[in-house]
Design a protein around this motif. Sequence first.
Motif, PDB file in Angstrom:
ATOM      1  N   ARG A  93      56.384 -32.718  89.819  1.00 27.94           N
ATOM      2  CA  ARG A  93      54.925 -32.809  89.829  1.00 27.94           C
ATOM      3  C   ARG A  93      54.375 -31.783  90.809  1.00 27.94           C
ATOM      4  O   ARG A  93      55.009 -31.414  91.794  1.00 27.94           O
ATOM      5  N   TRP A  94      53.156 -31.334  90.529  1.00 25.76           N
ATOM      6  CA  TRP A  94      52.423 -30.416  91.382  1.00 25.76           C
ATOM      7  C   TRP A  94      51.046 -31.004  91.593  1.00 25.76           C
ATOM      8  O   TRP A  94      50.484 -31.634  90.695  1.00 25.76           O
ATOM      9  N   THR A  95      50.478 -30.805  92.777  1.00 26.38           N
ATOM     10  CA  THR A  95      49.072 -31.148  93.002  1.00 26.38           C
ATOM     11  C   THR A  95      48.335 -29.849  93.306  1.00 26.38           C
ATOM     12  O   THR A  95      48.877 -28.941  93.943  1.00 26.38           O
ATOM     13  N   VAL A  96      47.106 -29.771  92.806  1.00 24.12           N
ATOM     14  CA  VAL A  96      46.278 -28.579  92.971  1.00 24.12           C
ATOM     15  C   VAL A  96      44.982 -29.001  93.645  1.00 24.12           C
ATOM     16  O   VAL A  96      44.384 -30.022  93.272  1.00 24.12           O
ATOM     17  N   TYR A  97      44.545 -28.212  94.618  1.00 29.17           N
ATOM     18  CA  TYR A  97      43.334 -28.476  95.394  1.00 29.17           C
ATOM     19  C   TYR A  97      42.451 -27.239  95.259  1.00 29.17           C
ATOM     20  O   TYR A  97      42.845 -26.148  95.687  1.00 29.17           O
ATOM     21  N   CYS A  98      41.266 -27.379  94.670  1.00 28.31           N
ATOM     22  CA  CYS A  98      40.407 -26.224  94.370  1.00 28.31           C
ATOM     23  C   CYS A  98      39.058 -26.306  95.085  1.00 28.31           C
ATOM     24  O   CYS A  98      38.654 -27.360  95.555  1.00 28.31           O
ATOM     25  N   HIS A  99      38.369 -25.167  95.074  1.00 32.35           N
ATOM     26  CA  HIS A  99      37.002 -24.977  95.580  1.00 32.35           C
ATOM     27  C   HIS A  99      36.925 -25.016  97.107  1.00 32.35           C
ATOM     28  O   HIS A  99      35.918 -25.410  97.682  1.00 32.35           O
ATOM     29  N   LEU A 100      38.005 -24.597  97.758  1.00 35.81           N
ATOM     30  CA  LEU A 100      38.052 -24.591  99.213  1.00 35.81           C
ATOM     31  C   LEU A 100      37.298 -23.388  99.773  1.00 35.81           C
ATOM     32  O   LEU A 100      37.101 -22.384  99.088  1.00 35.81           O
ATOM     33  N   THR A 101      36.896 -23.488 101.050  1.00 30.60           N
ATOM     34  CA  THR A 101      36.324 -22.315 101.729  1.00 30.60           C
ATOM     35  C   THR A 101      37.445 -21.413 102.211  1.00 30.60           C
ATOM     36  O   THR A 101      37.312 -20.201 102.214  1.00 30.60           O
ATOM     37  N   ARG A 102      38.552 -22.047 102.635  1.00 29.29           N
ATOM     38  CA  ARG A 102      39.718 -21.284 103.066  1.00 29.29           C
ATOM     39  C   ARG A 102      40.922 -22.205 103.134  1.00 29.29           C
ATOM     40  O   ARG A 102      40.777 -23.429 103.161  1.00 29.29           O
ATOM     41  N   THR A 103      42.101 -21.579 103.147  1.00 26.90           N
ATOM     42  CA  THR A 103      43.346 -22.328 103.273  1.00 26.90           C
ATOM     43  C   THR A 103      43.925 -22.073 104.666  1.00 26.90           C
ATOM     44  O   THR A 103      43.561 -21.086 105.316  1.00 26.90           O
ATOM     45  N   VAL A 104      44.824 -22.954 105.101  1.00 23.85           N
ATOM     46  CA  VAL A 104      45.469 -22.793 106.408  1.00 23.85           C
ATOM     47  C   VAL A 104      46.994 -22.930 106.281  1.00 23.85           C
ATOM     48  O   VAL A 104      47.663 -23.250 107.248  1.00 23.85           O
ATOM     49  N   VAL A 105      47.512 -22.683 105.084  1.00 25.18           N
ATOM     50  CA  VAL A 105      48.945 -22.766 104.824  1.00 25.18           C
ATOM     51  C   VAL A 105      49.417 -21.465 104.193  1.00 25.18           C
ATOM     52  O   VAL A 105      48.610 -20.644 103.764  1.00 25.18           O
ATOM     53  N   LYS A 106      50.743 -21.311 104.137  1.00 24.35           N
ATOM     54  CA  LYS A 106      51.356 -20.119 103.542  1.00 24.35           C
ATOM     55  C   LYS A 106      52.292 -20.550 102.411  1.00 24.35           C
ATOM     56  O   LYS A 106      52.843 -21.647 102.439  1.00 24.35           O
ATOM     57  N   THR A 107      52.494 -19.660 101.455  1.00 23.85           N
ATOM     58  CA  THR A 107      53.423 -19.923 100.356  1.00 23.85           C
ATOM     59  C   THR A 107      54.807 -20.256 100.907  1.00 23.85           C
ATOM     60  O   THR A 107      55.246 -19.657 101.880  1.00 23.85           O
ATOM     61  N   ARG A 108      55.442 -21.245 100.290  1.00 19.22           N
ATOM     62  CA  ARG A 108      56.767 -21.762 100.632  1.00 19.22           C
ATOM     63  C   ARG A 108      56.789 -22.598 101.914  1.00 19.22           C
ATOM     64  O   ARG A 108      57.850 -23.014 102.358  1.00 19.22           O
ATOM     65  N   GLN A 109      55.630 -22.843 102.492  1.00 16.48           N
ATOM     66  CA  GLN A 109      55.564 -23.682 103.697  1.00 16.48           C
ATOM     67  C   GLN A 109      55.723 -25.152 103.314  1.00 16.48           C
ATOM     68  O   GLN A 109      55.110 -25.618 102.357  1.00 16.48           O
ATOM     69  N   ALA A 110      56.552 -25.887 104.050  1.00 12.11           N
ATOM     70  CA  ALA A 110      56.673 -27.337 103.849  1.00 12.11           C
ATOM     71  C   ALA A 110      55.468 -28.004 104.498  1.00 12.11           C
ATOM     72  O   ALA A 110      55.040 -27.611 105.587  1.00 12.11           O
ATOM     73  N   VAL A 111      54.896 -28.975 103.794  1.00  8.74           N
ATOM     74  CA  VAL A 111      53.758 -29.726 104.339  1.00  8.74           C
ATOM     75  C   VAL A 111      54.037 -31.214 104.202  1.00  8.74           C
ATOM     76  O   VAL A 111      54.698 -31.656 103.266  1.00  8.74           O
ATOM     77  N   ALA A 112      53.528 -31.961 105.141  1.00  9.87           N
ATOM     78  CA  ALA A 112      53.678 -33.414 105.131  1.00  9.87           C
ATOM     79  C   ALA A 112      52.398 -34.057 104.609  1.00  9.87           C
ATOM     80  O   ALA A 112      51.306 -33.490 104.740  1.00  9.87           O
ATOM     81  N   ARG A 113      52.541 -35.227 104.040  1.00 11.09           N
ATOM     82  CA  ARG A 113      51.381 -36.001 103.595  1.00 11.09           C
ATOM     83  C   ARG A 113      50.386 -36.088 104.767  1.00 11.09           C
ATOM     84  O   ARG A 113      50.760 -36.365 105.891  1.00 11.09           O
ATOM     85  N   GLY A 114      49.120 -35.827 104.493  1.00 11.83           N
ATOM     86  CA  GLY A 114      48.095 -35.915 105.520  1.00 11.83           C
ATOM     87  C   GLY A 114      47.915 -34.659 106.346  1.00 11.83           C
ATOM     88  O   GLY A 114      47.001 -34.577 107.161  1.00 11.83           O
TER      89      GLY A 114
END
Length: 191
Positions: A93-114
């Motif tokens: 599964r993938w989740t997509v988040y759109c219409h942001l002003t900016r992102t603060v993550v990088k491709t291939r970065q692991a992220v935790a819930r929250g």
Amino acid sequence: MLGLRRGLAVAVLLAAAAVAAAEEAADVVILSPYRSRVGANARPRMQPHAGIDFALPVGTPVLAAADGEVGALIDYEPGCGVGVVLLHPGFTRWTVYCHLTRTVVKTRQAVARGERIGFSGASGNSAGVPHVHLEVCTTPCASHRDGDLRGTRDPMALVVGCHDPQRVYPTDRLVLTLPFECGPWSTDARR
């Protein structure tokens, strides 16, 4: 008879959990639910919506709805605008988040819930309405156009409420938390 009692007990517990999640998210404003033909701007859509649009003030932190890895960053003004695609290994599964002003993550970065992945806004085809679009894909995606529901699922069917860092979430199936903090919203001063 014992199996029936257990089944009823499980059903009661699941119903109670669903009611608690709904009460917890009572202040959440959904501008456009999954499959809706009404846009975030309350105007008719020509085709059904492939995600959910949550009303959020510009600059509200957008959070990962589940543990994952940043699969892609999106910058597509005619559609998603500024966005993030998270891969959830083990669940296909993938989740997509759109219409942001900016992102603060990088491709291939692991992220935790929250974990903060960006800030809400009105980029892309948002009709000028500040919100975050959340989409669940069953195949690799970068966001679907209205009407293209192939490979998508209703995110709310997986949402268990607001993120609680003290809570232990199931690991045998994908569950999502809302992609923002519940309660008074804090905004990013840099928007």
